[in-house]
Design a protein around this motif. Structure first.
Motif, PDB file in Angstrom:
ATOM      1  N   TYR A 133       0.835  -1.320   0.422  1.00 17.57           N
ATOM      2  CA  TYR A 133       0.055  -0.026  -0.144  1.00 17.57           C
ATOM      3  C   TYR A 133       0.964   1.129  -0.224  1.00 17.57           C
ATOM      4  CZ  TYR A 133      -4.506  -1.831   0.753  1.00 17.57           C
ATOM      5  OH  TYR A 133      -6.112  -2.737   1.275  1.00 17.57           O
ATOM      6  N   ALA A 134       1.941   1.097   0.219  1.00 15.31           N
ATOM      7  CA  ALA A 134       2.790   2.729   1.025  1.00 15.31           C
ATOM      8  C   ALA A 134       3.630   2.831  -0.254  1.00 15.31           C
ATOM      9  CB  ALA A 134       3.694   2.119   2.045  1.00 15.31           C
ATOM     10  N   ARG A 135       3.757   1.634  -1.228  1.00 15.64           N
ATOM     11  CA  ARG A 135       5.127   2.413  -2.936  1.00 15.64           C
ATOM     12  C   ARG A 135       3.028   2.482  -3.121  1.00 15.64           C
ATOM     13  NH1 ARG A 135       4.390   0.350  -7.808  1.00 15.64           N
ATOM     14  NH2 ARG A 135       6.634   0.445  -8.795  1.00 15.64           N
ATOM     15  N   ASN A 136       2.648   1.818  -3.904  1.00 20.41           N
ATOM     16  CA  ASN A 136       1.306   2.085  -4.419  1.00 20.41           C
ATOM     17  C   ASN A 136       0.742   2.985  -4.239  1.00 20.41           C
ATOM     18  OD1 ASN A 136       1.816  -0.293  -5.959  1.00 20.41           O
ATOM     19  ND2 ASN A 136       0.442  -1.543  -5.110  1.00 20.41           N
ATOM     20  N   ILE A 137       0.737   3.716  -3.179  1.00 14.16           N
ATOM     21  CA  ILE A 137      -0.297   4.944  -2.840  1.00 14.16           C
ATOM     22  C   ILE A 137       1.257   6.272  -3.300  1.00 14.16           C
ATOM     23  CG2 ILE A 137      -1.154   6.486  -0.723  1.00 14.16           C
ATOM     24  CD1 ILE A 137      -2.432   3.791   0.048  1.00 14.16           C
ATOM     25  N   ALA A 138       2.057   5.655  -2.826  1.00 15.36           N
ATOM     26  CA  ALA A 138       3.188   6.830  -2.880  1.00 15.36           C
ATOM     27  C   ALA A 138       3.484   6.895  -4.163  1.00 15.36           C
ATOM     28  CB  ALA A 138       5.114   6.222  -2.283  1.00 15.36           C
ATOM     29  N   GLU A 139       3.710   5.656  -5.069  1.00 15.98           N
ATOM     30  CA  GLU A 139       3.989   6.256  -7.170  1.00 15.98           C
ATOM     31  C   GLU A 139       2.265   6.608  -7.136  1.00 15.98           C
ATOM     32  OE1 GLU A 139       5.475   5.019  -8.925  1.00 15.98           O
ATOM     33  OE2 GLU A 139       6.744   5.426  -7.267  1.00 15.98           O
ATOM     34  N   ARG A 141       0.319   8.753  -5.665  1.00 15.30           N
ATOM     35  CA  ARG A 141       0.357  10.612  -5.345  1.00 15.30           C
ATOM     36  C   ARG A 141       1.679  10.936  -6.177  1.00 15.30           C
ATOM     37  NH1 ARG A 141      -0.285  11.543   1.680  1.00 15.30           N
ATOM     38  NH2 ARG A 141      -2.453  10.665   0.771  1.00 15.30           N
ATOM     39  N   ALA A 142       3.151  11.412  -6.403  1.00 12.22           N
ATOM     40  CA  ALA A 142       4.513  11.240  -7.279  1.00 12.22           C
ATOM     41  C   ALA A 142       3.581  11.411  -8.379  1.00 12.22           C
ATOM     42  CB  ALA A 142       5.131  10.189  -7.360  1.00 12.22           C
ATOM     43  N   ALA A 143       2.606  11.005  -8.750  1.00 14.48           N
ATOM     44  CA  ALA A 143       1.535  10.989 -10.928  1.00 14.48           C
ATOM     45  C   ALA A 143       0.104  11.866  -9.953  1.00 14.48           C
ATOM     46  CB  ALA A 143       1.711   9.416 -10.907  1.00 14.48           C
ATOM     47  N   GLY A 144       0.234  12.231  -9.532  1.00  8.75           N
ATOM     48  CA  GLY A 144      -0.937  13.632  -9.297  1.00  8.75           C
ATOM     49  C   GLY A 144      -1.911  13.112  -8.678  1.00  8.75           C
ATOM     50  N   GLY A 145      -1.762  11.638  -8.345  1.00 15.63           N
ATOM     51  CA  GLY A 145      -3.733  11.375  -8.043  1.00 15.63           C
ATOM     52  C   GLY A 145      -4.045  11.366  -6.521  1.00 15.63           C
ATOM     53  N   ILE A 146      -4.785  11.552  -6.836  1.00 16.44           N
ATOM     54  CA  ILE A 146      -5.375  10.907  -5.251  1.00 16.44           C
ATOM     55  C   ILE A 146      -5.644   9.661  -4.897  1.00 16.44           C
ATOM     56  CG2 ILE A 146      -7.595  11.028  -3.645  1.00 16.44           C
ATOM     57  CD1 ILE A 146      -7.924  13.794  -4.728  1.00 16.44           C
ATOM     58  N   ALA A 147      -4.925   8.878  -4.166  1.00 10.78           N
ATOM     59  CA  ALA A 147      -5.569   7.300  -3.667  1.00 10.78           C
ATOM     60  C   ALA A 147      -6.411   6.509  -2.950  1.00 10.78           C
ATOM     61  CB  ALA A 147      -4.468   6.469  -3.011  1.00 10.78           C
ATOM     62  N   GLN A 148      -7.414   5.260  -3.665  1.00  7.29           N
ATOM     63  CA  GLN A 148      -8.115   4.899  -3.165  1.00  7.29           C
ATOM     64  C   GLN A 148      -8.665   3.548  -2.467  1.00  7.29           C
ATOM     65  OE1 GLN A 148     -12.333   5.644  -4.923  1.00  7.29           O
ATOM     66  NE2 GLN A 148     -12.761   3.911  -4.876  1.00  7.29           N
ATOM     67  N   VAL A 149      -8.161   3.293  -1.269  1.00  6.08           N
ATOM     68  CA  VAL A 149      -7.879   2.165  -1.217  1.00  6.08           C
ATOM     69  C   VAL A 149      -9.344   1.057  -1.239  1.00  6.08           C
ATOM     70  CG1 VAL A 149      -7.969   0.384   1.036  1.00  6.08           C
ATOM     71  CG2 VAL A 149      -6.474   2.664   0.637  1.00  6.08           C
ATOM     72  N   ASN A 150      -9.399   0.050  -1.670  1.00  9.34           N
ATOM     73  CA  ASN A 150     -11.150  -0.770  -2.508  1.00  9.34           C
ATOM     74  C   ASN A 150     -11.100  -1.644  -1.639  1.00  9.34           C
ATOM     75  OD1 ASN A 150     -10.937   1.234  -4.486  1.00  9.34           O
ATOM     76  ND2 ASN A 150      -9.961   0.159  -6.120  1.00  9.34           N
ATOM     77  N   HIS A 151     -12.514  -2.482  -1.542  1.00 12.32           N
ATOM     78  CA  HIS A 151     -12.542  -3.195  -1.428  1.00 12.32           C
ATOM     79  C   HIS A 151     -12.124  -4.705   0.120  1.00 12.32           C
ATOM     80  CE1 HIS A 151     -10.406  -4.858  -4.373  1.00 12.32           C
ATOM     81  NE2 HIS A 151     -11.425  -3.892  -5.429  1.00 12.32           N
ATOM     82  N   PRO A 152     -11.570  -3.797   1.257  1.00  8.85           N
ATOM     83  CA  PRO A 152     -11.023  -4.987   2.361  1.00  8.85           C
ATOM     84  C   PRO A 152     -11.092  -6.179   2.057  1.00  8.85           C
ATOM     85  CG  PRO A 152     -11.565  -2.749   2.994  1.00  8.85           C
ATOM     86  CD  PRO A 152     -12.017  -2.943   1.663  1.00  8.85           C
ATOM     87  N   ASN A 153     -12.370  -6.388   1.658  1.00  7.57           N
ATOM     88  CA  ASN A 153     -12.983  -7.588   2.749  1.00  7.57           C
ATOM     89  C   ASN A 153     -12.937  -8.895   1.434  1.00  7.57           C
ATOM     90  OD1 ASN A 153     -12.257  -7.269   5.290  1.00  7.57           O
ATOM     91  ND2 ASN A 153     -15.108  -6.656   5.115  1.00  7.57           N
ATOM     92  N   PHE A 154     -12.689  -8.447  -0.152  1.00  9.42           N
ATOM     93  CA  PHE A 154     -12.575  -9.040  -1.363  1.00  9.42           C
ATOM     94  C   PHE A 154     -11.537  -9.972  -0.786  1.00  9.42           C
ATOM     95  CE2 PHE A 154     -10.967  -9.462  -5.438  1.00  9.42           C
ATOM     96  CZ  PHE A 154     -11.396 -10.068  -5.748  1.00  9.42           C
ATOM     97  N   ARG A 155     -11.730 -11.194  -1.339  1.00  9.39           N
ATOM     98  CA  ARG A 155     -10.757 -12.428  -0.876  1.00  9.39           C
ATOM     99  C   ARG A 155     -10.165 -12.750   0.483  1.00  9.39           C
ATOM    100  NH1 ARG A 155     -12.345 -16.662  -4.195  1.00  9.39           N
ATOM    101  NH2 ARG A 155     -10.731 -17.356  -3.232  1.00  9.39           N
ATOM    102  N   ASP A 162      -2.923  -3.742   8.733  1.00 10.73           N
ATOM    103  CA  ASP A 162      -2.742  -3.470   6.974  1.00 10.73           C
ATOM    104  C   ASP A 162      -3.077  -1.982   6.920  1.00 10.73           C
ATOM    105  OD1 ASP A 162      -1.917  -6.394   6.539  1.00 10.73           O
ATOM    106  OD2 ASP A 162      -3.947  -6.443   6.117  1.00 10.73           O
ATOM    107  N   LEU A 163      -3.735  -1.011   7.561  1.00  9.68           N
ATOM    108  CA  LEU A 163      -4.072  -0.119   6.948  1.00  9.68           C
ATOM    109  C   LEU A 163      -3.462   0.930   8.030  1.00  9.68           C
ATOM    110  CD1 LEU A 163      -8.188  -1.755   6.672  1.00  9.68           C
ATOM    111  CD2 LEU A 163      -6.297  -0.578   5.014  1.00  9.68           C
ATOM    112  N   THR A 164      -2.897   0.972   9.168  1.00 11.36           N
ATOM    113  CA  THR A 164      -2.786   1.664  10.270  1.00 11.36           C
ATOM    114  C   THR A 164      -1.563   2.633   9.388  1.00 11.36           C
ATOM    115  OG1 THR A 164      -1.489  -0.063  11.195  1.00 11.36           O
ATOM    116  CG2 THR A 164      -3.492   0.210  12.841  1.00 11.36           C
ATOM    117  N   ALA A 165      -0.973   2.303   8.932  1.00 12.50           N
ATOM    118  CA  ALA A 165      -0.350   3.374   8.260  1.00 12.50           C
ATOM    119  C   ALA A 165      -0.591   3.976   7.285  1.00 12.50           C
ATOM    120  CB  ALA A 165       1.612   2.601   8.119  1.00 12.50           C
ATOM    121  N   LEU A 166      -1.598   3.776   6.524  1.00  9.46           N
ATOM    122  CA  LEU A 166      -2.237   4.828   5.328  1.00  9.46           C
ATOM    123  C   LEU A 166      -2.406   6.237   5.481  1.00  9.46           C
ATOM    124  CD1 LEU A 166      -5.559   3.334   4.736  1.00  9.46           C
ATOM    125  CD2 LEU A 166      -3.438   2.652   3.248  1.00  9.46           C
ATOM    126  N   PRO A 167      -1.341   6.898   4.925  1.00  8.85           N
ATOM    127  CA  PRO A 167      -0.778   8.850   4.670  1.00  8.85           C
ATOM    128  C   PRO A 167      -2.599   8.910   5.291  1.00  8.85           C
ATOM    129  CG  PRO A 167      -0.444   7.752   2.730  1.00  8.85           C
ATOM    130  CD  PRO A 167      -0.819   6.543   3.632  1.00  8.85           C
TER     131      PRO A 167
END
Ligand SMILES: [Zn+2]
Ligand SMILES: [Zn+2]
Length: 342
Positions: A133-139, A141-155, A162-167
Motif C-alpha cells: 500500500y505504502a509504495r503504490n500510494i506514494a507512486e 501521489r507522485a503521478a498527481g493522483g489521489i489514492a482510494q483503498v478498495n474493497h478491503p474484504n475482497f477475498r 495492514d491499514l494503520t500506516a495509510l497516509p
C-alpha cells in the motif's frame, strides 16, 4: 476552544459559505472493456451521463482510459465531466492465505501517468501488504493522483494492521456495490472475525487517521441481456456527493483531498452543516420512507439516534470524532465524513 475539522479541512466560516457551493454526484470506481468491464468506454461514459451524474472516474485495471476523446464526445460544460483514473491491482504473495496471495487494490484518481504495480503479473513477493500500500500510494501521489483503498474484504485479504500506516487524506471504500466484496464483514468457521469495511474505517478514525469514506459502483456490467449478472453488478447503486464551486478536474480533486463529500447508496442529504458547536443534517425524503440518523463517535460508538428527516448534534468535546450515518426503511444509506475535535 475547539478546532473543528471537516474531513481534513479546518472550517472557520460557518455553514453558510459552504452551503453556497454546488452538490455534485459522481462515481470513483468504473471499469470498461479496456480492462474487465463488459462494454466499451463510450457505453459506460454515456450511461453515467444519461443517469444524471456530474462526474465520473473510469478506473480500468493497470491503464488510463484517456478522458480527452470521451469528454469531447460526452462531456457537457458545467454538467458532466470525465476525469482520469486507474485501478492499481496489487497482489501480495502470502503462503498462509488459502489463495496463496492477498489483494491490495488501490484506485488512482486524477493521475497524469500510469502507475505500474509491483511484481510479475502483479504478484509481489517478500513484502508486507502495508508496504505494498505504502509504495503504490506514494507512486499514485507522485503521478498527481489521489489514492482510494478498495474493497478491503475482497477475498478476505486486508486486516486492520495492514491499514494503520495509510497516509492521511486517503480515500477508503466502505461500500462497494460490486458482488462478492464482503462489505459487511463476517466470521469464519474457526470464529475469526473480519470486521465490516465501515468498522475498519471507525478503527482507523479512532486511531486518529484522516481517512475519507467512499461508496461506489465498481461497475463492470452494462448489458441488460445478462440478467442475473446485471442484477448484481449494474451501475448506479453507490456514489459520492461532493461540494465544489465549479465542475472542473481541480475543483473535484480538491474536494476529494479535503474530504468535503459524503457517501451514499440512495439517501440524499439536503443539508450538511458543521460548525464548532454542532453538526446538522437533513434528508431529501423519498415517498414515505422513514429515516434513522445516527451520530457516531470514537470506537464506532453511537452517540445519539434520531428518527426524523433532520437532526442536530451538539458537540460536547470528548467524542474524538463525530460522523453521521443515515439509514432508510428501504435499506439505503448515507455516510458523512468524520468531524474531528482537537
Ligand atoms: Zn478491485
Ligand atoms: Zn475495480
Amino acid at each position: 476552544m475547539l478546532t473543528v475539522l471537516v474531513g481534513g479541512l479546518s472550517v472557520s466560516s460557518g455553514a453558510e459559505s459552504v452551503r453556497a457551493q454546488q452538490w455534485l454526484r459522481g462515481n470513483t470506481h468504473t471499469h470498461t472493456a479496456n480492462s474487465d468491464g463488459d462494454s466499451p468506454p463510450d457505453t459506460v461514459v454515456r450511461w453515467y451521463r444519461d443517469a444524471g451524474y456530474d462526474f465520473l472516474f473510469v478506473t480500468d485495471h493497470e491503464r488510463i482510459t484517456d478522458p480527452a476523446p470521451l469528454n469531447a464526445r460526452f462531456g457537457v460544460p458545467g454538467r458532466f465531466l470525465l476525469i482520469a483514473g486507474e485501478e492499481v491491482t496489487q497482489l501480495v504473495a502470502d503462503s498462509t492465505h488459502p489463495d496463496r496471495r492477498r489483494q491490495a487494490h488501490v484506485n488512482a484518481l486524477g493521475l497524469t501517468r500510469v502507475v505500474t504495480r509491483l511484481g510479475e503479473r502483479g504478484i509481489v513477493q517478500g513484502i508486507s501488504l502495508a508496504d505494498a500500500y505504502a509504495r503504490n500510494i506514494a507512486e499514485i501521489r507522485a503521478a498527481g493522483g489521489i489514492a482510494q483503498v478498495n474493497h478491503p474484504n475482497f477475498r478476505w485479504s486486508v486486516r486492520l494492521d495492514d491499514l494503520t500506516a495509510l497516509p492521511d487524506s486517503t480515500l477508503f471504500e466502505i461500500w462497494n456495490a460490486h458482488t462478492g466484496v464482503n462489505n459487511a464483514g463476517g466470521v469464519d468457521a474457526a470464529g475469526r472475525v473480519a470486521p465490516s469495511a465501515e468498522a475498519l474505517w471507525d478503527s482507523l478514525l479512532t486511531r486518529g487517521k484522516v481517512v475519507f469514506a467512499v461508496a461506489d459502483d465498481d461497475s463492470h456490467s452494462f448489458r441488460a441481456s445478462d440478467a442475473d449478472s446485471y442484477a448484481l453488478t449494474r451501475p448506479g447503486r453507490a456514489w459520492i456527493v461532493l461540494r465544489a464551486d465549479t465542475l472542473t478536474d481541480s475543483a473535484i480533486l480538491g474536494a476529494l483531498r479535503r474530504g468535503d463529500f459524503y457517501a451514499s447508496t440512495g439517501v440524499t442529504l439536503s443539508e450538511l452543516a458543521v460548525t464548532d458547536r454542532a453538526i446538522t443534517v437533513a434528508i431529501s425524503p423519498v415517498n414515505d420512507s422513514r429515516y434513522t440518523i445516527e451520530f457516531i463517535g470514537s470506537g464506532g460508538r453511537v452517540l445519539a439516534t434520531v428518527h426524523d428527516r433532520r437532526a442536530s448534534y451538539t458537540i460536547r468535546g470528548g467524542e474524538g470524532y463525530v460522523r453521521v450515518r443515515v439509514s432508510d426503511s428501504n435499506g439505503w444509506m448515507a455516510w458523512t465524513q468524520a468531524t474531528r475535535m482537537r
